[in-house]
Design a protein around this motif. Structure first.
Motif, PDB file in Angstrom:
ATOM      1  N   ILE A 132       3.904   7.412   4.538  1.00  0.00           N
ATOM      2  CA  ILE A 132       2.778   6.566   4.878  1.00  0.00           C
ATOM      3  C   ILE A 132       1.648   7.062   3.911  1.00  0.00           C
ATOM      4  CG2 ILE A 132       1.015   5.865   6.491  1.00  0.00           C
ATOM      5  CD1 ILE A 132       2.820   6.656   8.951  1.00  0.00           C
ATOM      6  N   ALA A 133       0.929   6.037   3.209  1.00  0.00           N
ATOM      7  CA  ALA A 133      -0.244   6.471   2.416  1.00  0.00           C
ATOM      8  C   ALA A 133      -1.374   5.246   3.059  1.00  0.00           C
ATOM      9  CB  ALA A 133       0.061   6.123   1.101  1.00  0.00           C
ATOM     10  N   GLU A 134      -2.589   5.833   3.074  1.00  0.00           N
ATOM     11  CA  GLU A 134      -3.609   5.170   3.553  1.00  0.00           C
ATOM     12  C   GLU A 134      -4.745   5.423   2.771  1.00  0.00           C
ATOM     13  OE1 GLU A 134      -5.023   5.607   7.732  1.00  0.00           O
ATOM     14  OE2 GLU A 134      -3.366   6.939   7.785  1.00  0.00           O
ATOM     15  N   VAL A 135      -5.661   4.361   2.488  1.00  0.00           N
ATOM     16  CA  VAL A 135      -6.777   4.287   1.864  1.00  0.00           C
ATOM     17  C   VAL A 135      -7.758   3.909   2.779  1.00  0.00           C
ATOM     18  CG1 VAL A 135      -8.439   3.621   0.126  1.00  0.00           C
ATOM     19  CG2 VAL A 135      -5.976   4.332  -0.350  1.00  0.00           C
ATOM     20  N   VAL A 136      -9.015   4.674   3.117  1.00  0.00           N
ATOM     21  CA  VAL A 136     -10.003   4.226   4.270  1.00  0.00           C
ATOM     22  C   VAL A 136     -11.258   4.388   3.745  1.00  0.00           C
ATOM     23  CG1 VAL A 136     -10.552   4.754   6.483  1.00  0.00           C
ATOM     24  CG2 VAL A 136      -8.142   5.205   5.899  1.00  0.00           C
ATOM     25  N   ASP A 137     -12.084   3.323   3.826  1.00  0.00           N
ATOM     26  CA  ASP A 137     -13.497   3.449   3.614  1.00  0.00           C
ATOM     27  C   ASP A 137     -14.221   2.699   4.754  1.00  0.00           C
ATOM     28  OD1 ASP A 137     -13.411   0.737   2.925  1.00  0.00           O
ATOM     29  OD2 ASP A 137     -13.658   1.171   0.597  1.00  0.00           O
ATOM     30  N   GLN A 138     -15.450   2.260   4.522  1.00  0.00           N
ATOM     31  CA  GLN A 138     -16.243   1.708   5.653  1.00  0.00           C
ATOM     32  C   GLN A 138     -15.515   0.302   6.118  1.00  0.00           C
ATOM     33  OE1 GLN A 138     -20.234   2.220   4.028  1.00  0.00           O
ATOM     34  NE2 GLN A 138     -20.684   3.076   5.908  1.00  0.00           N
ATOM     35  N   TYR A 139     -15.137  -0.541   4.993  1.00  0.00           N
ATOM     36  CA  TYR A 139     -15.034  -1.888   5.111  1.00  0.00           C
ATOM     37  C   TYR A 139     -13.304  -2.319   4.935  1.00  0.00           C
ATOM     38  CZ  TYR A 139     -19.639  -2.765   6.101  1.00  0.00           C
ATOM     39  OH  TYR A 139     -21.025  -2.535   6.758  1.00  0.00           O
ATOM     40  N   THR A 140     -12.412  -1.240   4.371  1.00  0.00           N
ATOM     41  CA  THR A 140     -10.923  -1.395   3.928  1.00  0.00           C
ATOM     42  C   THR A 140     -10.420  -0.245   4.546  1.00  0.00           C
ATOM     43  OG1 THR A 140     -11.971  -2.016   1.835  1.00  0.00           O
ATOM     44  CG2 THR A 140      -9.734  -1.297   1.769  1.00  0.00           C
ATOM     45  N   TRP A 141      -9.217  -0.622   5.017  1.00  0.00           N
ATOM     46  CA  TRP A 141      -7.997   0.264   5.515  1.00  0.00           C
ATOM     47  C   TRP A 141      -6.989  -0.382   4.954  1.00  0.00           C
ATOM     48  CZ3 TRP A 141      -7.897   1.785  11.461  1.00  0.00           C
ATOM     49  CH2 TRP A 141      -7.150   3.085  11.434  1.00  0.00           C
ATOM     50  N   ASP A 142      -6.379   0.360   3.965  1.00  0.00           N
ATOM     51  CA  ASP A 142      -5.218  -0.233   3.198  1.00  0.00           C
ATOM     52  C   ASP A 142      -4.270   0.768   3.526  1.00  0.00           C
ATOM     53  OD1 ASP A 142      -4.291  -2.387   1.780  1.00  0.00           O
ATOM     54  OD2 ASP A 142      -4.912  -1.856  -0.225  1.00  0.00           O
ATOM     55  N   VAL A 143      -2.840   0.113   3.896  1.00  0.00           N
ATOM     56  CA  VAL A 143      -1.966   1.271   4.246  1.00  0.00           C
ATOM     57  C   VAL A 143      -0.764   0.849   3.356  1.00  0.00           C
ATOM     58  CG1 VAL A 143      -0.327   1.916   5.780  1.00  0.00           C
ATOM     59  CG2 VAL A 143      -2.679   1.549   6.559  1.00  0.00           C
ATOM     60  N   VAL A 144       0.113   1.922   2.770  1.00  0.00           N
ATOM     61  CA  VAL A 144       1.448   1.524   1.978  1.00  0.00           C
ATOM     62  C   VAL A 144       2.347   2.547   2.751  1.00  0.00           C
ATOM     63  CG1 VAL A 144       2.412   1.651   0.112  1.00  0.00           C
ATOM     64  CG2 VAL A 144       0.273   0.722  -0.031  1.00  0.00           C
ATOM     65  N   LEU A 145       3.362   1.781   3.374  1.00  0.00           N
ATOM     66  CA  LEU A 145       4.519   2.398   3.772  1.00  0.00           C
ATOM     67  C   LEU A 145       5.795   2.488   3.096  1.00  0.00           C
ATOM     68  CD1 LEU A 145       4.603   0.332   7.378  1.00  0.00           C
ATOM     69  CD2 LEU A 145       3.354   2.516   6.691  1.00  0.00           C
ATOM     70  N   THR A 146       6.243   3.801   2.794  1.00  0.00           N
ATOM     71  CA  THR A 146       7.509   4.049   1.901  1.00  0.00           C
ATOM     72  C   THR A 146       8.795   3.802   2.826  1.00  0.00           C
ATOM     73  OG1 THR A 146       6.179   5.355   0.693  1.00  0.00           O
ATOM     74  CG2 THR A 146       8.872   5.592   0.635  1.00  0.00           C
ATOM     75  N   CYS A 147       9.671   2.879   2.549  1.00  0.00           N
ATOM     76  CA  CYS A 147      10.576   2.513   3.477  1.00  0.00           C
ATOM     77  C   CYS A 147      11.967   2.505   2.801  1.00  0.00           C
ATOM     78  CB  CYS A 147      10.388   1.048   4.071  1.00  0.00           C
ATOM     79  SG  CYS A 147       8.826   0.809   5.063  1.00  0.00           S
ATOM     80  N   THR A 148      12.935   2.654   3.827  1.00  0.00           N
ATOM     81  CA  THR A 148      14.231   2.567   3.387  1.00  0.00           C
ATOM     82  C   THR A 148      15.087   1.772   4.448  1.00  0.00           C
ATOM     83  OG1 THR A 148      15.004   4.530   4.711  1.00  0.00           O
ATOM     84  CG2 THR A 148      14.397   5.000   2.394  1.00  0.00           C
ATOM     85  N   PRO A 149      16.110   1.163   4.143  1.00  0.00           N
ATOM     86  CA  PRO A 149      16.898   0.199   4.957  1.00  0.00           C
ATOM     87  C   PRO A 149      17.103   0.522   6.519  1.00  0.00           C
ATOM     88  CG  PRO A 149      17.729  -0.014   3.034  1.00  0.00           C
ATOM     89  CD  PRO A 149      16.978   1.063   2.912  1.00  0.00           C
ATOM     90  N   ALA A 150      16.983   0.095   7.439  1.00  0.00           N
ATOM     91  CA  ALA A 150      17.228   0.436   8.812  1.00  0.00           C
ATOM     92  C   ALA A 150      18.704   0.108   9.225  1.00  0.00           C
ATOM     93  CB  ALA A 150      16.262  -0.016   9.801  1.00  0.00           C
ATOM     94  N   GLY A 151      19.412  -0.637   8.347  1.00  0.00           N
ATOM     95  CA  GLY A 151      20.726  -1.163   8.673  1.00  0.00           C
ATOM     96  C   GLY A 151      21.649  -0.029   8.993  1.00  0.00           C
TER      97      GLY A 151
END
Length: 920
Positions: A794-813
């Motif tokens: 999980i990577a996130e960027v937080v400021d007063q008006y922005t909350w951006d999240v990038v999830l690193t993922c792999t297949p769940a299958g």
């Protein structure tokens, strides 16, 4: 107005002089706060979490060596820092400190003396704890002062535990019969009911669990009954949650969401503190029954969620040329960074274990090759003095030890034993040894002197015979006992254990031989006199002993029943210890260095057994255990601790977060599938450290070792794991092959724009590494059906008006595995099936030809097995009936279950849509 219409409430704190200090006002908003945690890929070890931000330093406050700074001398290398946000429902934070939690005074309505119904809803780090009595207080009306005990509910060894008193003094109790499954979210609701008169002349306690206090409740194990009816004492003590008793049990660490007390099972509610509806920061509140609750000690009502806890290792000062803009760019790191910096190996398991049992004297004999004496790690104990032929560092075959010395025949060792605590009337002497062969004549293996009637004790061993001798102060022999011994006391490593204790006017003694990992027997005797105390270990090894190696000589001030624990299991390096048990033990032993929480799903199922624990760094030992078990070791986002997520918690998860591609902000750009070979492994060899190996190869299929176009060619992998037994390698190689040949596109990253989809915030705040997520309604140019993924980072960027999240993922299958008896996950396909004829896009009857068999179930014989889904050419069809009992059958189907409907040619492959796969 809520975020994003109003600024996000972000709090940045430094631990200054041991106190968390708010520095949010000094944190620049011109540079968003960046946070990363987890790992980048499934097969890669977790990287240290990190947090980047900039701090205003115009005043020089954040220059550690600036004497003008109010923080001078209080900040520096590895200063703790944490970042949190206010969002969602409130909760009562509990710190584990004595006096934390919340209370309400005694009241008439709380004086329940008959049937009672107790419920509590919490998210805890310590549902399970260690200790002599491994209990954690949860809720109770209980005080031993003045015998004011009514009732209390605890977690005892991870299970719900109820205690009550009918008279304020006498204690009755009941425990749940099974361990509840601990969710990775760590949130559980527990319910305990007590029927004081079950109509059969006794009482009944019943335990339940639920996701939250709202239910639904599921009974946990069997009800517990006791003889005789009972009642609950009407005490004057207050009702408390958190630190619920005046006893020294562990206190909960985490969050309490709600509690509820009912007079009668399912009866009227007499107390109902709901912390989720309270105003953050409130010190008291009134619950729905009119009870006034007061927050205690270090607890608080809050809705603050910690996003990062770490350490600031450096404070680089930066400024512009005029010196008007001065700042410190910080890159804080999680605890994995510091643990990874320290590469010192932990001592051997014996060297670590024996000192914890308070030996009077202990000499490990693990010194380096050039040593001329054996060091003692026990304060006040002089080194073991040696004469004759001693060569250290010659034998490393004892799993629980570092390399031990070879000793020549006739060599001698002398070690002084300090006086024990006053009143000690029993002692034991231990030594590990190995020989090349049994001595042909009596040979001294161990001898020592005491202040007792028997001034010198000797242990002699020869082929077939073991002897204990004892001599009085004048040299008179007063003990001469022999026993027959087998060849096992000369095979491999052995432990001699001699015990003596005062029994009236006699000294009772016992001698035992222990093959490392088992017992080779022993014998005992008695002699008139006083036991005395061990004063000197003085042994001259027999001239007939061949190929002697010795080590871990100790004198312990206790008798049979406890002293063996100083060696037991540690002597073989805890071989075959389950991975999660090893991790928890290491964390307990190194509690000053790291805290660790283990989530192993279904607790009764043991994790992978490990080989011996050899000297290595703490982080390497923890990660090696995780590698063997196949789970995820990562940093807790809310504390400076580690979390291990057992492999089994990744199986068949319900989605923790469901996104809709068609809803703005829920899935931000780019969502890019990747068809590559980054994770492909189709030829896997797994070896056991010091043992055998197994190989698994995918020989057919699109990701097989066959050259294109039949396959992709060879992608081999060879790993060595510290496993407990050779047979484990076969299963693990097969599982790694399964993961490495999963034929599905990867979606390496998924972006959430929480400022545009703030309704996702509550679910996101509970998202953990290893959780499953789904993306519904993908665009038409992607395969149909939800995109099913597991979060690895999980990577996130937080400021007063922005909350951006990038999830690193792999297949769940790959993590969807078979469940015996399950209508969907328990279905097995035939060994090859094709369409017996072409079908149109609208046809509802398919001819199925199974070859070589077995056939499909038919609906006349197995009606309960229907419906189920099949895949044909990418189309998912639902089979509602099958006729015929030969290899050629007719299926009635519903088309386009996944939105795809198309014609299929004769001979098209048919397979189960959700086939059962065997889990590791």
């Amino acid at each position: 107005m809520a975020f994003p219409s109003t600024p996000l409430d972000v709090l940045v704190e430094l631990q200054v002089g041991g106190t968390w200090t708010d520095i949010t006002a000094d944190t620049y908003t011109r540079s968003p706060i960046g946070i990363e945690c987890g790992r980048s890929e499934e097969s890669v070890r977790t990287n240290p979490a990190k947090c980047t931000l900039e701090i205003n330093n115009r005043s020089g406050k954040y220059s550690p060596r600036n004497p003008r700074s109010p923080y001078y001398g209080l900040i520096g290398r590895n200063t703790p820092i944490r970042v949190s946000v206010n969002s969602g429902p409130s909760f009562l934070s509990t710190t584990g400190a004595t006096g934390s939690g919340a209370r309400t005074p005694d009241a008439a309505a709380l004086d329940v003396t008959g049937d009672i119904d107790i419920r509590v809803d919490a998210t805890l780090d310590n549902w399970r704890t260690t200790g002599v009595v491994p209990s954690v207080d949860l809720v109770g009306k209980w005080s031993t002062t003045g015998n004011q005990r009514s009732w209390m509910v605890q977690s005892r060894d991870g299970k719900p535990h109820l205690e009550w008193s009918p008279d304020g003094s006498t204690v009755l109790q009941a425990d749940a019969t099974v361990m509840p499954v601990l969710p990775v979210s760590r949130r559980m609701a527990w319910r305990v009911t007590l029927d004081v008169n079950n109509g059969a002349g006794g009482w009944t306690a019943t335990f339940y669990t639920a996701p939250t206090i709202a239910g639904p409740w599921t009974q946990l194990g069997a009800s517990v009954t006791g003889a005789g009816t009972t009642s609950i004492f009407n005490s004057t003590t207050e009702l408390k949650v958190g630190d619920a008793t005046n006893l020294t049990f562990a206190k909960p660490t985490g969050r309490i969401h709600a509690a509820e007390i009912r007079n009668g099972i399912g009866g009227s509610v007499v107390a109902a503190p709901n912390f989720t509806t309270q105003t953050p920061g409130a010190g008291s509140f009134t619950d729905s029954t009119g009870k006034v609750w007061t927050v205690l000690g270090t607890s608080a009502i809050t809705n603050r969620h910690v996003r990062f806890v770490g350490e600031v290792s450096s404070w680089p000062a930066r400024w512009d040329v005029p010196g008007k803009d001065v700042w410190v760019p910080i890159e804080a790191a999680g605890i994995l960074r510091r643990l990874g910096q320290g590469r010192k190996s932990l001592d051997s398991t014996l060297r670590r274990r024996i000192p914890s049992h308070s030996p009077l004297a202990y000499w490990p004999c693990e010194d380096d090759e050039g040593a001329t004496q054996a060091y003692s790690p026990i304060k006040g104990v002089a080194p073991l003095r040696l004469t004759g032929g001693w060569t250290f560092g010659q034998d490393d075959t004892l799993a629980g030890s570092s390399s031990l010395p070879a000793v020549e025949p006739g060599a001698r060792m002398r070690g002084t034993v300090p006086a024990p605590p006053a009143g000690t009337m029993q002692w034991s002497v231990h030594m590990l040894y190995a020989v090349d062969a049994a001595p042909a004549s009596d040979a001294e293996f161990l001898s020592w002197t005491t202040s007792g009637t028997v001034r010198r004790w000797r242990i002699l061993i020869r082929t077939g015979v073991g002897t204990v001798q004892g001599f009085a102060a004048d040299g008179t022999q007063i003990v001469n006992a022999t026993v027959g011994v087998g060849s096992d006391v000369f095979t491999g490593w052995q432990r001699l254990q001699f015990e003596a204790e005062q029994n009236g006017a006699n000294v009772d003694w016992s001698l035992f031989w222990f093959n490392i990992g088992g017992s080779a027997g022993g014998f005992s005797g008695s002699v008139a006199g006083s036991v005395g105390q061990v004063a000197l270990v003085d042994t001259q090894f027999g001239a007939s002993i061949s190929g002697l190696r010795v080590g871990h000589l100790s004198v312990l001030p206790v008798g049979d029943g406890t002293d063996g624990n100083a060696y037991r299991d540690a002597d073989h390096g805890y071989s075959n210890e389950p991975a999660t048990d090893r991790m928890e033990r290491l964390a307990a032993e190194e509690s000053a260095t790291v805290a660790l929480a283990v989530f192993n799903g279904s607790v009764p199922a043991a994790s992978e057994p490990l080989g011996p624990q050899r000297p290595a760094s703490l982080l390497d030992l923890l990660q090696d255990a995780a590698d063997c078990d196949g789970g995820i070791l990562y940093e807790d986002r809310a504390s400076s601790s580690l979390v291990y997520r057992d492999r089994r918690t990744l199986y068949n998860q319900a989605p923790a977060l469901v996104l809709d591609y068609t809803v703005e902000g829920e899935v931000g750009p780019p969502l890019e599938p990747v068809e590559d070979d980054q994770r492909t492994r189709n030829d896997v060899t797994v070896s056991r450290s010091g043992g055998s190996s197994s190989r698994a190869v995918r020989s057919t299929g699109p990701l097989s070792v066959q050259p294109p176009p039949q396959g992709v060619g060879v992608y081999d992998e060879s790993v060595t794991l510290n496993l407990g037994a050779d047979h484990q390698t076969e299963h693990i190689a097969g599982w790694r092959l399964h993961l490495g040949t999963w034929d599905e596109a990867r979606y390496p990253t998924v972006r959430l724009m929480l400022h545009a989809a703030s309704h996702l915030i509550p679910a996101y705040l509970t998202l953990k590494i290893g959780d499953r997520i789904q993306i519904a309604n993908p665009p038409s140019w992607l395969p149909p059906g939800p995109i099913d993924l597991v979060v690895q980072g999980i990577a996130e960027v937080v400021d007063q008006y922005t909350w951006d999240v990038v999830l690193t993922c792999t297949p769940a299958g790959p993590w969807t595995v078979g469940v015996v008896g399950d209508a969907v996950l328990g279905r097995v396909a035939t060994d090859g099936c094709t369409l017996g004829g072409a079908v149109s896009a609208s046809a509802t009857s398919f001819t199925l030809v199974s070859s070589p068999g077995p056939r499909w179930v038919d609906s006349a014989t197995y009606p309960s097995r229907f419906p189920f889904d099949l895949l044909v050419g990418g189309e998912r069809v639902r089979v509602t009936a099958i006729t015929g009992t030969t290899l050629t059958q007719t299926a009635t189907v519903t088309r386009a279950v996944n939105g795809i409907s198309k014609a299929h040619a004769a001979g098209a492959a048919v397979q189960v849509a959700d086939p059962a796969r065997i889990a590791l």
